[in-house]
Design a protein around this motif. Structure first.
Motif, mmCIF file in Angstrom:
data_model
loop_
_atom_site.group_PDB
_atom_site.id
_atom_site.type_symbol
_atom_site.label_atom_id
_atom_site.label_comp_id
_atom_site.label_asym_id
_atom_site.label_seq_id
_atom_site.Cartn_x
_atom_site.Cartn_y
_atom_site.Cartn_z
ATOM 1 N N ASN A 137 0.829 -1.210 0.000
ATOM 2 C CA ASN A 137 0.000 0.000 0.000
ATOM 3 C C ASN A 137 0.863 1.259 0.000
ATOM 4 O OD1 ASN A 137 -2.334 -1.496 0.001
ATOM 5 N ND2 ASN A 137 -2.618 -1.390 2.204
ATOM 6 N N ARG A 139 3.840 1.560 -1.196
ATOM 7 C CA ARG A 139 4.469 1.648 -2.511
ATOM 8 C C ARG A 139 3.495 2.245 -3.527
ATOM 9 N NH1 ARG A 139 6.111 -3.733 -3.480
ATOM 10 N NH2 ARG A 139 7.709 -3.387 -1.916
ATOM 11 N N GLU A 140 2.233 1.815 -3.462
ATOM 12 C CA GLU A 140 1.205 2.343 -4.369
ATOM 13 C C GLU A 140 0.984 3.835 -4.139
ATOM 14 O OE1 GLU A 140 -0.655 1.062 -6.913
ATOM 15 O OE2 GLU A 140 0.648 -0.697 -6.812
ATOM 16 N N LEU A 141 0.914 4.240 -2.871
ATOM 17 C CA LEU A 141 0.728 5.660 -2.564
ATOM 18 C C LEU A 141 1.885 6.509 -3.095
ATOM 19 C CD1 LEU A 141 -0.706 5.599 1.067
ATOM 20 C CD2 LEU A 141 -1.863 6.340 -1.012
ATOM 21 N N LYS A 142 3.095 6.050 -2.942
ATOM 22 C CA LYS A 142 4.251 6.790 -3.425
ATOM 23 C C LYS A 142 4.256 6.881 -4.951
ATOM 24 C CE LYS A 142 7.385 5.894 0.386
ATOM 25 N NZ LYS A 142 8.601 5.216 0.835
ATOM 26 N N ARG A 143 3.728 5.873 -5.595
ATOM 27 C CA ARG A 143 3.681 5.864 -7.048
ATOM 28 C C ARG A 143 2.752 6.952 -7.580
ATOM 29 N NH1 ARG A 143 2.441 0.186 -8.988
ATOM 30 N NH2 ARG A 143 4.487 -0.163 -8.083
ATOM 31 N N TYR A 144 1.651 7.222 -6.882
ATOM 32 C CA TYR A 144 0.665 8.188 -7.357
ATOM 33 C C TYR A 144 0.901 9.588 -6.831
ATOM 34 C CZ TYR A 144 -1.876 4.210 -9.155
ATOM 35 O OH TYR A 144 -2.226 3.095 -9.850
ATOM 36 N N VAL A 145 1.796 9.758 -5.889
ATOM 37 C CA VAL A 145 2.043 11.096 -5.331
ATOM 38 C C VAL A 145 3.185 11.766 -6.039
ATOM 39 C CG1 VAL A 145 2.746 12.364 -3.271
ATOM 40 C CG2 VAL A 145 1.123 10.497 -3.105
#
Length: 145
Positions: A137, A139-145
């Motif tokens: 989760n 990793r996913e947040l960092k990808r979209y920020v």
């Protein structure tokens, strides 16, 4: 100068409650191998023997330029802590579920080899799954920020 070597598996398998920095009794060729970064934490753990703390299973590769005086790659190495710290760790180890694991090997500002150990309580399988899920989760947040 070599970077510090971390035991990532320890953080995955244990909840680390306390951390201590300990000196370690080494041979000269072991220090040279550590400076080259040739350390592995596979199956490494700490145990008490006759009131002293030892690290077992810590792999330090043989020094490539070592002669007949080269060290054995895996053997027990004594950890140097204060009496107060040893007493505290001994009391905690008597409780069920606690273990002492090496977390990282590093060189301090005086170029002395130190081992950071952690007092950990084992995780259950579902706790490990939660750790994996949380990491994904993040990793996913960092990808979209």
């Amino acid at each position: 100068m070599a970077k510090e070597m971390n035991n990532r598996q320890a953080y995955f398998n244990y909840y680390i409650e306390d951390k201590y920095v300990a000196g370690v009794v080494l041979l000269g060729t072991e220090v040279k191998s550590i400076r080259e970064g040739k350390v592995s934490f596979n199956d490494a753990f700490c145990l008490f023997d006759d009131g002293e703390l030892w690290v077992r299973g810590l792999y330090i590769a043989e020094y490539k330029l070592g002669t007949t005086n080269n060290h054995v790659a895996v053997h027990d190495r004594k950890l140097l802590l204060t009496k107060r710290e040893l007493k505290k760790l001994t009391l905690k180890m008597k409780e069920k579920g606690y273990t002492i694991v090496p977390l990282r090997v590093f060189l301090n500002e005086k170029n002395l080899v130190k081992v950071e150990i952690g007092l950990g309580k084992g995780k259950k399988l579902y706790d490990k799954r939660d750790t994996i899920k949380q990491r994904d989760n993040d990793r996913e947040l960092k990808r979209y920020v």
